[in-house]
Enzyme design. Structure first.
Site, PDB file in Angstrom:
ATOM      1  N   GLY A 214       0.782  -1.229   0.000  1.00 36.53           N
ATOM      2  CA  GLY A 214       0.000   0.000   0.000  1.00 36.53           C
ATOM      3  C   GLY A 214       0.811   1.274   0.000  1.00 36.53           C
ATOM      4  O   GLY A 214       0.250   2.364   0.129  1.00 36.53           O
ATOM      5  N   ARG A 245       0.479  -2.213  -6.372  1.00 42.63           N
ATOM      6  CA  ARG A 245       0.550  -1.012  -7.191  1.00 42.63           C
ATOM      7  C   ARG A 245       1.972  -0.474  -7.271  1.00 42.63           C
ATOM      8  O   ARG A 245       2.399   0.001  -8.334  1.00 42.63           O
ATOM      9  CB  ARG A 245      -0.397   0.042  -6.610  1.00 42.63           C
ATOM     10  CG  ARG A 245      -0.396   1.377  -7.340  1.00 42.63           C
ATOM     11  CD  ARG A 245      -1.507   2.279  -6.822  1.00 42.63           C
ATOM     12  NE  ARG A 245      -1.474   3.607  -7.431  1.00 42.63           N
ATOM     13  CZ  ARG A 245      -0.915   4.682  -6.866  1.00 42.63           C
ATOM     14  NH1 ARG A 245      -0.363   4.589  -5.667  1.00 42.63           N
ATOM     15  NH2 ARG A 245      -0.908   5.843  -7.490  1.00 42.63           N
ATOM     16  N   ARG A 280     -10.124   3.983 -12.567  1.00 43.30           N
ATOM     17  CA  ARG A 280      -9.700   4.612 -11.311  1.00 43.30           C
ATOM     18  C   ARG A 280     -10.116   6.080 -11.158  1.00 43.30           C
ATOM     19  O   ARG A 280     -10.530   6.491 -10.068  1.00 43.30           O
ATOM     20  CB  ARG A 280      -8.176   4.487 -11.141  1.00 43.30           C
ATOM     21  CG  ARG A 280      -7.699   3.054 -10.977  1.00 43.30           C
ATOM     22  CD  ARG A 280      -6.211   2.985 -10.688  1.00 43.30           C
ATOM     23  NE  ARG A 280      -5.932   3.346  -9.303  1.00 43.30           N
ATOM     24  CZ  ARG A 280      -5.299   4.444  -8.934  1.00 43.30           C
ATOM     25  NH1 ARG A 280      -4.881   5.320  -9.831  1.00 43.30           N
ATOM     26  NH2 ARG A 280      -5.076   4.672  -7.648  1.00 43.30           N
ATOM     27  N   CYS A 309     -21.296   6.760 -22.662  1.00 50.00           N
ATOM     28  CA  CYS A 309     -22.436   7.652 -22.405  1.00 50.00           C
ATOM     29  C   CYS A 309     -22.660   7.745 -20.898  1.00 50.00           C
ATOM     30  O   CYS A 309     -23.697   7.313 -20.365  1.00 50.00           O
ATOM     31  CB  CYS A 309     -23.686   7.142 -23.126  1.00 50.00           C
ATOM     32  SG  CYS A 309     -23.584   7.308 -24.907  1.00 50.00           S
ATOM     33  N   TYR A 338      -4.227  -1.552 -11.629  1.00 49.82           N
ATOM     34  CA  TYR A 338      -5.671  -1.342 -11.602  1.00 49.82           C
ATOM     35  C   TYR A 338      -6.168  -0.591 -12.837  1.00 49.82           C
ATOM     36  O   TYR A 338      -7.175   0.089 -12.791  1.00 49.82           O
ATOM     37  CB  TYR A 338      -6.101  -0.621 -10.314  1.00 49.82           C
ATOM     38  CG  TYR A 338      -5.613  -1.319  -9.081  1.00 49.82           C
ATOM     39  CD1 TYR A 338      -6.170  -2.527  -8.689  1.00 49.82           C
ATOM     40  CD2 TYR A 338      -4.563  -0.803  -8.329  1.00 49.82           C
ATOM     41  CE1 TYR A 338      -5.694  -3.202  -7.564  1.00 49.82           C
ATOM     42  CE2 TYR A 338      -4.084  -1.463  -7.214  1.00 49.82           C
ATOM     43  CZ  TYR A 338      -4.664  -2.659  -6.831  1.00 49.82           C
ATOM     44  OH  TYR A 338      -4.180  -3.337  -5.730  1.00 49.82           O
TER      45      TYR A 338
END
Length: 384
Positions: A214, A245, A280, A309, A338
């Site tokens: 994290g 990440r 994201r 849309c 992600y």
């Protein structure tokens, strides 16, 4: 953005857009930074960040294990040759398939609630996930260590769950903590590790302390590592970490082409990628660096808008860049985590191709296609 502009243009011409591209050198460099900071700690990649098999094989070859949170992720780990202590099975609501496959592979289970002890296969290896009940410096949807989060057991429950594991014949390896993703303030980790060490008198020595991941992309890894090592030392434990990440975000870029422009209450640069390719910004309000890959003197402020849309289909707001022209390329940076992993077939959109940049490989080519672009027929192939 880590890749040369000429290489990005080359990839877009070869594979079309929208396109995810990854820099192999940056992926390797991120892993090197983790190992430099955390030393001998065992590294598990949080696969949900990006599960592309080519990237997984690269990490597996480098000695990295995998943290898996679904039956499909466990299958991917097995597909690239991982087994036994290389696999962690995590998640708050594991299925029977996850328990069965994890047991067959000899994986370690991360216990997320007291009742789970009775669900584990016989003689399992397990860690107990502890929720330190902290408010942390990230988006609410990314804060997994908050008191109101669905993850982990409380500090008060943790010693009891460890003892229940032992009483049931399992190997209680130790404790696990993961307070969220994209944490901006390193002091949040200090606070989390501090709350865990308060349990030392109740738990006694432990074999493992899993400090999760994290870390923000600009985090002081060496500072966080010092705190994590101190916490592990308090328990006499081996340190494990789970970057996701951090390993892949900066290695990845989303390439998208300008479709046109529109001026209403705001200036919109319309592109061929949107929420179905990169969720994201809409989901978390995440901000990604945007680089226009063209020159021009007439600079304005633009919102980067996708084709869906949906009013929320915006990749970025208030970007200063030259006047867009149809067909020009936009590079959305820090998209390796992600991005492709959360891409969807909403609106029967075909998920994008993915390519890996590694000069001098792939029959002398710099680019290797590592996921082909879906066709509409791929999208509905499972429908009856």
């Amino acid at each position: 953005m880590t890749l040369p502009t000429a290489a990005l243009h080359d990839a877009a011409e070869r594979f079309g857009t929208p396109l995810y591209v990854y820099d192999a050198a940056e992926l390797d460099a991120a892993l090197a930074r983790v190992r430099s900071a955390f030393g001998p700690a065992r590294v598990y990649y949080a696969m949900k960040a990006n599960p592309n098999l080519t990237l997984l094989r690269r990490l597996n070859a480098a000695g990295v294990g995998f943290e898996c949170v679904s039956p499909g992720e466990i299958a991917r780990a097995e597909e690239v040759g991982a087994s036994g202590p290389q696999i962690l099975v995590n998640g708050p609501a594991k299925s029977a398939a996850e328990y069965a496959t994890g047991a067959r592979l000899g994986a370690t289970f991360i216990v997320d609630r007291e009742e789970e002890v009775a669900l584990l296969p016989p003689a399992s290896r397990a860690l107990v996930r502890v929720n330190p009940a902290l408010e942390v410096s990230t988006h609410d949807h990314l804060a997994t260590g908050a008191a109101g989060s669905k993850f982990g057991v409380t500090l008060q429950q943790a010693p009891r769950v460890l003892e229940a594991l032992r009483a049931a014949g399992h190997t209680a390896l130790g404790l696990h903590v993961h307070i969220g993703s994209a944490i901006r303030d390193a002091h949040d980790f200090t606070a989390a590790f501090g709350r865990l060490t308060e349990l030392r008198e109740q738990t006694g020595p432990l074999a493992v302390l899993d400090a999760g991941g994290g870390w923000g992309l600009d985090a002081d890894l060496h500072g966080i590592a010092r705190e994590a090592r101190a916490a592990a030392s308090a328990f006499g434990a081996e340190l494990w970490v789970e970057p996701g990440r951090y390993l892949v975000a900066r290695a990845g870029t989303l390439l998208t082409r300008v479709v046109g422009t529109k001026r209403t209450g705001r200036n919109f640069c319309l592109v061929d990628a949107g929420m179905t390719e990169l969720l994201r910004p809409m989901l978390y309000g995440a901000e990604h660096p945007v680089t226009p890959l063209w020159d021009g003197d007439e600079v304005g402020i633009w919102d980067i808008a996708g084709p869906a849309c949906e009013s929320g289909d915006l990749l970025a707001r208030d970007i200063s860049m030259p006047q867009p022209t149809r067909g020009a390329l936009v590079a959305i940076g820090e998209a390796g985590a992600y991005g492709a992993a959360m891409s969807s077939n909403y609106l029967t959109r075909s998920r994008p191709a993915e390519a890996l940049y590694e000069p001098g490989t792939g029959d002398g080519q710099d680019w290797t296609l590592i996921r082909r672009r879906e066709t509409p027929q791929d999208v509905w192939a499972a429908e009856i």
